[in-house]
Design a protein around this motif. Structure first.
Motif, PDB file in Angstrom:
ATOM      1  N   HIS A  82      -8.553  33.579 -18.343  1.00 41.92           N
ATOM      2  CA  HIS A  82      -8.804  32.206 -17.895  1.00 41.92           C
ATOM      3  C   HIS A  82      -7.513  31.384 -17.832  1.00 41.92           C
ATOM      4  N   ASN A 249     -20.914  30.484 -19.300  1.00 43.17           N
ATOM      5  CA  ASN A 249     -20.958  29.623 -18.112  1.00 43.17           C
ATOM      6  C   ASN A 249     -22.348  29.069 -17.874  1.00 43.17           C
ATOM      7  N   THR A 256     -17.035  25.259 -19.110  1.00 39.77           N
ATOM      8  CA  THR A 256     -16.823  26.645 -19.518  1.00 39.77           C
ATOM      9  C   THR A 256     -15.362  26.945 -19.811  1.00 39.77           C
ATOM     10  N   THR A 257     -14.470  26.552 -18.909  1.00 35.26           N
ATOM     11  CA  THR A 257     -13.056  26.870 -19.084  1.00 35.26           C
ATOM     12  C   THR A 257     -12.502  26.255 -20.364  1.00 35.26           C
TER      13      THR A 257
END
Length: 305
Positions: A82, A249, A256-257
């Motif tokens: 990510h 997610n 989410t990130t």
């Protein structure tokens, strides 16, 4: 001075499980998970401003595309799978760096140093036997984060140059006895070794600089190798989990990130502080002073006598 203390090595080799238990007990007594949470939180605040400062400074001597590619590759070691959104934000900042004013620049420098300040305080808790003997001057603590930022910038410059050379080498091939072998596989292995070696050096430098007093290079290297190996195992598990089993997610949606980055930083900070705990226990083993029973820090009131 000997590179490694014989007494400490003999104790660790002959009593590996006892040494591990001492490290875990000491980490728990020092509220390691709580300290790691604080380090991870401030690292989340610091990572984007720090990358912006480093990338803007290095973009004057290195091509932006090459620099961002290198940052994305090795940022993936810290935030497995990510790193893309973080690099994208940094690239957007590069496109509008002309509008950066003095206030924003000072704010970026301040926020980029927060994680180092909190990390120094966390190290003081783990190495409290050093703090009891000697304390660091306020001026040194104040300028240390900024000196470390400059050092990280120089390290990023070196890594970018080396990575670029290895990528060029991967496009070459060797002809011998009528056969042709591509160097792409060797280039990939060398890139991984550069990343892992840089990880060990960064961790070792943290253990050398952050604790109060002069720490032995061999002791810092022990902590650096320990934390790096543990993080490599954790990193591969995180990549596998996020790509196969994770439903984060679905639960967090647009957050989410941020959640994944925070979770990765939490694990990384835990292993970083555990490496410091290993060094602290190894110092005790070298002095042949077993750890006294330490009552963990709690919020419970102490009964009146």
């Amino acid at each position: 001075m000997k590179f490694l203390n014989r007494r400490g090595l003999v104790y660790v080799i002959t009593h590996p499980m006892a040494f591990l238990v001492q490290c875990l007990k000491g980490f728990r007594a020092n509220q390691g998970l709580l300290l790691a949470g604080a380090v991870a939180y401030y690292s989340l605040l610091s990572i984007v401003p720090l990358l912006m400062l480093v990338v803007v400074a290095l973009s004057h001597v290195i091509d932006e595309a090459v620099l961002l590619e290198t940052v994305g590759r090795y940022l993936g070691w810290l935030v497995p799978g990510h790193s893309g959104p973080i690099v994208e934000e940094v690239s957007h900042f590069l496109d509008h760096r002309d509008v950066v004013g003095g206030v924003l620049l000072i704010s970026m420098i301040f926020f980029s140093s927060l994680a180092f300040t909190v990390l120094e305080n966390a190290m003081s808790v783990i190495f409290k036997h050093r703090v009891e003997v000697k304390r660091r001057r306020f001026l040194i603590s104040a300028i240390m984060p900024y000196c470390y930022i400059l050092s990280l910038g120089a390290g990023m410059l070196l890594v970018t140059l080396v990575a670029g050379s290895l990528q060029v080498m991967g496009e070459e091939s060797v002809s011998l006895f009528g056969y042709e072998w591509s160097l792409q596989g060797i280039s990939g292995v060398l890139l991984y070794m550069v990343g892992f070696g840089g990880e060990v050096l960064v961790l070792t430098s943290i253990y050398l600089v952050m604790p109060v007093g002069r720490l032995s290079l061999s002791h810092a290297l022990i902590g650096g190798v320990t934390a790096a190996l543990l993080w490599e195992c954790a990193r591969h598990i995180l990549v596998w989990y996020f790509t196969t089993l994770s439903q984060v997610n679905v639960v967090y949606g647009s957050m989410t990130t941020a959640i994944i980055v925070m979770f990765s930083l939490e694990i990384g900070a835990t292993l970083l502080l555990f490496g410091a705990q290993v060094i602290s226990e190894f110092e005790r083993a070298c002095r042949h002073k077993p750890r006294r029973t330490v009552r963990p820090l709690t919020t419970e009131a102490t009964p009146m006598k």
